[in-house]
Design an enzyme around this catalytic site. Structure first.
Site, short mmCIF file in Angstrom:
data_model
loop_
_atom_site.label_atom_id
_atom_site.label_comp_id
_atom_site.label_asym_id
_atom_site.label_seq_id
_atom_site.Cartn_x
_atom_site.Cartn_y
_atom_site.Cartn_z
N CYS A 128 0.84 -1.21 0.00
CA CYS A 128 0.00 0.00 0.00
C CYS A 128 0.87 1.25 0.00
O CYS A 128 0.68 2.16 -0.81
CB CYS A 128 -0.91 -0.03 1.22
SG CYS A 128 -1.84 1.49 1.43
N CYS A 133 -1.55 1.78 -3.08
CA CYS A 133 -2.47 2.89 -2.86
C CYS A 133 -1.79 4.26 -2.90
O CYS A 133 -2.24 5.17 -3.61
CB CYS A 133 -3.16 2.76 -1.50
SG CYS A 133 -3.38 1.09 -0.91
N LYS A 136 0.32 5.24 -6.21
CA LYS A 136 -0.69 5.28 -7.28
C LYS A 136 -1.52 6.55 -7.19
O LYS A 136 -1.70 7.26 -8.17
CB LYS A 136 -1.55 4.01 -7.15
CG LYS A 136 -2.67 3.85 -8.08
CD LYS A 136 -4.06 4.12 -7.59
CE LYS A 136 -4.54 3.87 -6.24
NZ LYS A 136 -5.37 2.70 -6.01
N TYR A 263 -9.29 -3.18 -11.52
CA TYR A 263 -9.18 -1.80 -11.06
C TYR A 263 -7.79 -1.24 -11.25
O TYR A 263 -7.63 -0.05 -11.58
CB TYR A 263 -9.69 -1.64 -9.62
CG TYR A 263 -8.72 -1.95 -8.50
CD1 TYR A 263 -7.92 -0.95 -7.96
CD2 TYR A 263 -8.61 -3.23 -7.96
CE1 TYR A 263 -7.04 -1.22 -6.92
CE2 TYR A 263 -7.74 -3.50 -6.92
CZ TYR A 263 -6.96 -2.50 -6.40
OH TYR A 263 -6.10 -2.75 -5.37
N GLU A 267 -6.90 2.17 -13.32
CA GLU A 267 -6.26 3.30 -12.65
C GLU A 267 -5.00 3.74 -13.42
O GLU A 267 -4.78 4.94 -13.62
CB GLU A 267 -5.90 2.90 -11.22
CG GLU A 267 -7.14 2.74 -10.36
CD GLU A 267 -6.89 2.29 -8.93
OE1 GLU A 267 -7.78 2.45 -8.10
OE2 GLU A 267 -5.80 1.78 -8.64
N HIS A 522 -26.33 21.99 -1.38
CA HIS A 522 -26.51 22.54 -2.72
C HIS A 522 -25.46 23.61 -3.01
O HIS A 522 -25.14 24.39 -2.11
CB HIS A 522 -27.92 23.14 -2.82
CG HIS A 522 -28.27 23.58 -4.19
ND1 HIS A 522 -28.50 22.70 -5.23
CD2 HIS A 522 -28.41 24.84 -4.71
CE1 HIS A 522 -28.78 23.39 -6.32
NE2 HIS A 522 -28.73 24.69 -6.03
N GLU A 527 -25.88 15.77 -3.68
CA GLU A 527 -27.27 15.97 -3.23
C GLU A 527 -28.23 15.06 -3.99
O GLU A 527 -29.34 14.80 -3.53
CB GLU A 527 -27.69 17.44 -3.33
CG GLU A 527 -27.77 17.98 -4.73
CD GLU A 527 -28.11 19.48 -4.76
OE1 GLU A 527 -29.05 19.89 -4.08
OE2 GLU A 527 -27.41 20.23 -5.47
C1 LIG Z 1 -1.08 -0.93 -7.67
C2 LIG Z 1 -1.92 -1.21 -6.45
C3 LIG Z 1 -2.84 -0.28 -6.03
C4 LIG Z 1 -3.60 -0.52 -4.90
N1 LIG Z 1 -4.50 0.42 -4.52
C5 LIG Z 1 -5.26 0.22 -3.42
C6 LIG Z 1 -6.18 1.22 -3.00
O1 LIG Z 1 -6.32 2.27 -3.61
N2 LIG Z 1 -6.89 0.98 -1.87
C7 LIG Z 1 -6.75 -0.18 -1.15
O2 LIG Z 1 -7.41 -0.34 -0.13
N3 LIG Z 1 -5.89 -1.15 -1.55
C8 LIG Z 1 -5.14 -0.97 -2.66
N4 LIG Z 1 -4.25 -1.93 -3.05
C9 LIG Z 1 -4.17 -3.19 -2.28
C10 LIG Z 1 -3.36 -3.01 -1.00
O3 LIG Z 1 -2.11 -2.47 -1.33
C11 LIG Z 1 -3.20 -4.35 -0.31
O4 LIG Z 1 -4.48 -4.90 -0.10
C12 LIG Z 1 -2.51 -4.23 1.04
O5 LIG Z 1 -1.25 -3.64 0.90
C13 LIG Z 1 -2.37 -5.62 1.67
O6 LIG Z 1 -1.64 -5.54 2.86
P1 LIG Z 1 -0.87 -6.82 3.40
O7 LIG Z 1 -0.39 -6.46 4.76
O8 LIG Z 1 -1.70 -8.01 3.25
O9 LIG Z 1 0.36 -7.04 2.41
P2 LIG Z 1 1.49 -6.06 1.91
O10 LIG Z 1 1.14 -4.65 2.12
O11 LIG Z 1 1.79 -6.50 0.53
O12 LIG Z 1 2.71 -6.38 2.87
C14 LIG Z 1 3.40 -7.58 2.82
C15 LIG Z 1 4.82 -7.33 3.25
O13 LIG Z 1 5.47 -8.57 3.48
C16 LIG Z 1 6.80 -8.48 3.00
N5 LIG Z 1 7.30 -9.84 2.78
C17 LIG Z 1 6.92 -10.71 1.81
N6 LIG Z 1 7.56 -11.88 1.97
C18 LIG Z 1 8.37 -11.73 3.05
C19 LIG Z 1 9.26 -12.61 3.71
N7 LIG Z 1 9.43 -13.87 3.33
N8 LIG Z 1 9.95 -12.12 4.78
C20 LIG Z 1 9.78 -10.85 5.21
N9 LIG Z 1 8.92 -10.00 4.64
C21 LIG Z 1 8.21 -10.44 3.56
C22 LIG Z 1 6.67 -7.66 1.74
O14 LIG Z 1 7.90 -7.10 1.37
C23 LIG Z 1 5.64 -6.63 2.17
O15 LIG Z 1 6.25 -5.48 2.71
C24 LIG Z 1 -3.44 -1.72 -4.16
C25 LIG Z 1 -2.50 -2.66 -4.58
C26 LIG Z 1 -1.75 -2.42 -5.71
C27 LIG Z 1 -0.74 -3.45 -6.15
#
Ligand SMILES: Cc1cc2nc3c(=O)[nH]c(=O)nc-3n(C[C@H](O)[C@H](O)[C@H](O)COP(=O)(O)OP(=O)(O)OC[C@H]3O[C@@H](n4cnc5c(N)ncnc54)[C@H](O)[C@@H]3O)c2cc1C
Length: 560
Positions: A128, A133, A136, A263, A267, A522, A527
């Site tokens: 994110c 997010c 982007k 999406y 975007e 308004h 609205e």
């Molecule tokens: C282009 C794009 C736009 C998006 N826009 C939106 C939006 O506008 N609104 C919205 O709500 N959501 C959006 N999302 C989705 C949102 O980013 C994800 O749903 C959210 O980040 C998920 O969080 P998470 O904690 O599950 O995983 P992540 O945020 O992906 O975090 C996982 C972390 O684990 C780390 N990791 C992975 N493997 C290992 C390992 N073996 N050891 C140590 N660390 C590791 C990664 O490096 C990462 O930092 C978007 C996603 C993308 C790709």
């Protein structure tokens, strides 16, 4: 011992407990039992509950916890931490911070930072903050100016020369902001008392994590490793970029093909179109945004086409070809389109569970590699939990936050808590943007049978002087029986800001009468939501049970 679910019921106020029971009851067309409109609990495919986790207060050390019950913790007599989290993205940081707040000793590991993620790179803050997010939306802001420049002429503005965009400035400012945010996230963890370990985490036992050769024992392990973009295995795929790379290109694309109708594809199409690239979107389906309301799907593609984006529908990509001048062509089952400086694939994301050691310790995955969890985010191994995109429930940041918070409360807060997936609002930051909460018309008909549909399709005030063909589309779906608002959808300027407020009303189960009784502001587009008096359609038919192959429809589309 009472199951966690029973305990939840016992602790809830009577009305909430009743509501939960209502939700789990199959809906009858009678008005006596009307659940709140949902991305219903029934719409999410949880795995069966693997087992009831034992319910007791967590303690800081196994020894202080009265020792090992039935040898469940193997030979481990001492845990380094109460919780070890793998992945410091939205879900992992929230869960770790909250767990520490409940008094747990917590460590979290995260891969070293790089703008493009890989097996070996990531960064504190996760997708994110670093590749989703936030960057982007910054690019969306940048790209929106060109439309505003066009609008401004009708309001009396004239420029001697056309404003020019400098991609380098945008990237430098965006990257500086990401560094700042990463610093903030590290401080959040530090201030919460969470130990941050840099490196790649791998599960090597039910209570043991290996980080680049060093082992840590923990009473609970949380997997929150998120997902990564996936590009189909077609010839020339090495020439394609994904969303990670698209957010950090060295130069602006002159002409870009974006493959995908979800999406993220829309975007980026809006971003590059606004920054004056020639944008072509290729989708396999006939329409963009599978899973969204049908009228919204049509409306947004029409509006985006009017802004100059070319949609190639019903085309499956088969190969990418690179010519001697460095330009790329996309070969599909219908022909070849060439001259692209970039070809981006936004064709879905996969959970990052490869080589994480999960299957070896007995954690069950689905066929796409997502971790199967129960309603409390517990995996098939009692000491291992998972939240966020890696579980592929609803892949959005606020949902990962909710799951992380619920996990911490359940395991360390002495209060079993299920994430609540009802009426999760979401947005697509396309141009114009879309936002929605609750059911689509198609879902509402499937679930409720009889619905009234109110729509408005109008030229916003700003377009009267700008002279641009911008329009706004709004839709309210109402249960014909209870009059509850089941879903609200909008495509038009500021819709995400607006629907966030409407989501409170929908989640609270308000009726169309409540909307009608609200005084408008308004002059606004918003609205219209309180002045739509006559339904455009009244659907009256018997409730049809959902066919299995339509069940996907109920889950918010994330990236098709
Ligand atoms: C282009 C794009 C736009 C998006 N826009 C939106 C939006 O506008 N609104 C919205 O709500 N959501 C959006 N999302 C989705 C949102 O980013 C994800 O749903 C959210 O980040 C998920 O969080 P998470 O904690 O599950 O995983 P992540 O945020 O992906 O975090 C996982 C972390 O684990 C780390 N990791 C992975 N493997 C290992 C390992 N073996 N050891 C140590 N660390 C590791 C990664 O490096 C990462 O930092 C978007 C996603 C993308 C790709």
């Amino acid at each position: 011992m009472a199951s966690a679910a029973t305990l939840t019921d016992m602790r809830l106020p009577l009305s909430s407990a009743k509501m939960l029971r209502n939700l789990s009851t199959k809906f009858s067309s009678s008005c006596s039992l009307i659940p709140i409109p949902l991305y219903s609990t029934s719409t999410l495919h949880f795995s069966r509950r693997f087992h009831s986790f034992s319910w007791r207060r967590f303690t800081a050390r196994a020894a202080a916890d009265g020792g090992i019950e039935n040898g469940a913790w193997g030979d481990i007599q001492h845990f380094d931490f109460d919780l070890f989290t793998i992945g410091a993205g939205s879900g992992g940081v929230r869960a770790s911070r909250f767990a520490a707040g409940y008094g747990a000793s917590v460590a979290i590991c995260e891969l070293p930072f790089a703008t493009v993620s890989s097996e070996k790179t990531g960064g504190v803050g996760g997708t994110c903050v670093l590749r989703g997010c936030v960057p982007k939306k910054l690019l969306v802001y940048s790209s929106k100016f060109s439309h505003e420049f066009e609008e401004s002429h009708g309001f009396g503005w004239n420029y001697e020369t056309e404003p020019k965009h400098d991609w380098g400035t945008l990237m430098a400012n965006k990257n500086a902001e990401l560094q700042r945010l990463m610093g903030i996230y590290k401080n959040i963890l530090k201030n919460a008392g969470v130990t941050l370990i840099e490196g790649r985490g791998k599960v090597v036992g039910p209570h043991t994590v290996d980080v680049d050769g060093k082992r840590y024992n923990a009473k609970h392990i949380l997997i929150s490793v998120g997902g990564r973009p996936s590009i189909p295995d077609i010839p020339g795929k090495e020439f394609a970029i994904d969303s990670d790379a698209a957010l950090d290109l060295p130069s602006m694309p002159d002409k870009i093909a974006i493959v995908g109708g979800g999406y993220i594809a829309l975007e980026f199409a809006g971003i590059f179109n606004g920054l004056r690239s020639d944008v072509h979107v290729f989708i396999r389906q006939k329409k963009v945004l599978r899973g969204f309301d049908e009228e919204i799907r049509d409306f947004v593609s029409e509006q985006m086409s009017l802004r100059g984006i070319e949609f190639h529908t019903g085309e499956s990509p088969q190969a990418i070809l690179k010519s001697a001048d460095g330009l790329l062509s996309l070969k599909t089952d219908k022909g070849t389109v060439g001259g692209f400086s970039h070809i981006m694939f936004a064709t879905g994301r996969r959970p990052k569970t490869m080589n994480l050691g999960l299957e070896d310790v007995g954690v069950k995955l689905d066929k796409n590699g997502a971790i199967l969890v129960d309603e409390f985010s517990q995996t098939s191994v009692p000491s291992i939990w998972a939240v966020g995109d890696v579980t592929n429930r609803i892949n959005l940041t606020p949902v990962a936050l909710m799951e992380g918070g619920a996990f911490a409360k359940t395991v360390f807060g002495n209060e079993p808590t299920k994430p609540d997936y009802r009426a999760v609002p979401s947005a697509v930051f396309s141009q114009p943007p879309i936002s929605q909460v609750g059911l689509t018309e198609e879902q509402a008909i499937q679930e409720y049978g009889e619905v009234d549909v109110f729509t408005a399709n109008f030229r916003p005030l700003k377009a009267t002087l700008s002279g641009l063909p911008d329009r706004v589309f709004m839709k309210i779906i109402v249960c014909a029986c209870s009059k509850k608002v089941l879903g609200v959808h909008m495509c038009g300027e500021d819709s995400p800001e607006l629907i966030q407020g409407i989501a409170i009303a929908v989640k609270a189960g308000l009726t169309k009468e409540d909307f009608d009784a609200t005084v408008g502001i308004h002059p606004t587009s918003a609205e219209e939501f309180v002045t739509m008096r006559t339904p455009i359609r009244k659907i009256r038919k018997a409730q049809q049970p959902l066919e299995d192959d339509k069940a996907w429809h109920l889950k918010p589309a994330v990236e098709a």
